[in-house]
Design an enzyme around this catalytic site. Sequence first.
Site, PDB file in Angstrom:
ATOM      1  N   HIS A  48      -7.956  -5.473   7.621  1.00  0.00           N
ATOM      2  CA  HIS A  48      -7.716  -4.442   8.622  1.00  0.00           C
ATOM      3  C   HIS A  48      -7.983  -4.988  10.026  1.00  0.00           C
ATOM      4  O   HIS A  48      -9.108  -5.284  10.389  1.00  0.00           O
ATOM      5  CB  HIS A  48      -8.540  -3.172   8.404  1.00  0.00           C
ATOM      6  CG  HIS A  48      -7.889  -1.960   9.018  1.00  0.00           C
ATOM      7  ND1 HIS A  48      -7.038  -1.138   8.324  1.00  0.00           N
ATOM      8  CD2 HIS A  48      -7.927  -1.472  10.269  1.00  0.00           C
ATOM      9  CE1 HIS A  48      -6.593  -0.171   9.116  1.00  0.00           C
ATOM     10  NE2 HIS A  48      -7.116  -0.364  10.307  1.00  0.00           N
TER      11      HIS A  48
ATOM     12  N   HIS B  71       0.858  -1.187   0.000  1.00  0.00           N
ATOM     13  CA  HIS B  71       0.000   0.000   0.000  1.00  0.00           C
ATOM     14  C   HIS B  71       0.895   1.238   0.000  1.00  0.00           C
ATOM     15  O   HIS B  71       1.159   1.837   1.045  1.00  0.00           O
ATOM     16  CB  HIS B  71      -0.915  -0.007   1.233  1.00  0.00           C
ATOM     17  CG  HIS B  71      -1.963   1.060   1.220  1.00  0.00           C
ATOM     18  ND1 HIS B  71      -3.188   0.901   1.811  1.00  0.00           N
ATOM     19  CD2 HIS B  71      -1.973   2.310   0.710  1.00  0.00           C
ATOM     20  CE1 HIS B  71      -3.912   1.988   1.665  1.00  0.00           C
ATOM     21  NE2 HIS B  71      -3.166   2.877   0.994  1.00  0.00           N
TER      22      HIS B  71
ATOM     23  N   GLU C 294      -2.644  -1.691  -3.141  1.00  0.00           N
ATOM     24  CA  GLU C 294      -3.705  -0.871  -2.579  1.00  0.00           C
ATOM     25  C   GLU C 294      -3.323   0.595  -2.648  1.00  0.00           C
ATOM     26  O   GLU C 294      -2.140   0.938  -2.605  1.00  0.00           O
ATOM     27  CB  GLU C 294      -3.933  -1.230  -1.100  1.00  0.00           C
ATOM     28  CG  GLU C 294      -4.318  -2.664  -0.841  1.00  0.00           C
ATOM     29  CD  GLU C 294      -4.519  -2.944   0.639  1.00  0.00           C
ATOM     30  OE1 GLU C 294      -5.183  -3.951   0.948  1.00  0.00           O
ATOM     31  OE2 GLU C 294      -4.011  -2.168   1.480  1.00  0.00           O
TER      32      GLU C 294
END
Length: 237
Positions: A190, A43, A70
């Site tokens: 998450h 990410h 991401e």
Amino acid sequence: MTKLSVNINKIATLRNSRGGDTPNLVQFAKDVQRFGAQGVTIHPRPDERHIRYQDAYNLKPVVHTEYNIEGNPISKFVDMVLEIKPTQVTLVPDSIDTLTSNAGWDTIKNKDFLTEVISEFKRNNIRTSIFVDPILSQIEGAKATGANRIELYTESFAHQYNIGNKDEIKQYTQCAELSNSIGLGVNAGHDLSLDNIQFFKQHIPELLEVSIGHALISESLYLGIENVVNMYLNKLK
């Protein structure tokens, strides 16, 4: 079996803290795949505080499983993804100063923008996923953008599970059921951890992939990365 994609941002954070190349991010990506992980997630953020944009290019030749990038689809991010052509791009609505992802997209309000971005990625044969809160209307909104999958934002589940409220899972189950019924694949990520991943997996029908970084790397400090990867794989069976 649900696929495990290991988010290696924290390895980049550790590397950057000393300004050198230890631990080596590319070698770590090779190792987690050798240990059984079915994907690698990164990410990159605009300030490159952990994953650098160059890392995304360096990892491309060594990720032989699923490569998931991401990020917020700003121009620089979109250009990078189109050049690398990973297996999957996951769109996350991070602001520049966000410490970590803290909300899903409003897929209704941002429908036109997301549709345009997703169309470009799909024209280049890149699977697309949208990071969303567990809200039924947002799942329907994600479908309207043309996305292939959603990634359920699981922080609220993880928090509630930790304090003993297992009923929080119900809204995630409902969102997964809706997604499956309208042809959207379901990913999640998450704050998933060894403590909660099996319970989550058991209640999410047709869960295709979980992306786990912070907890997995933290647990590995005590238990070792190879051991932890295989512990997750066993819990995801």
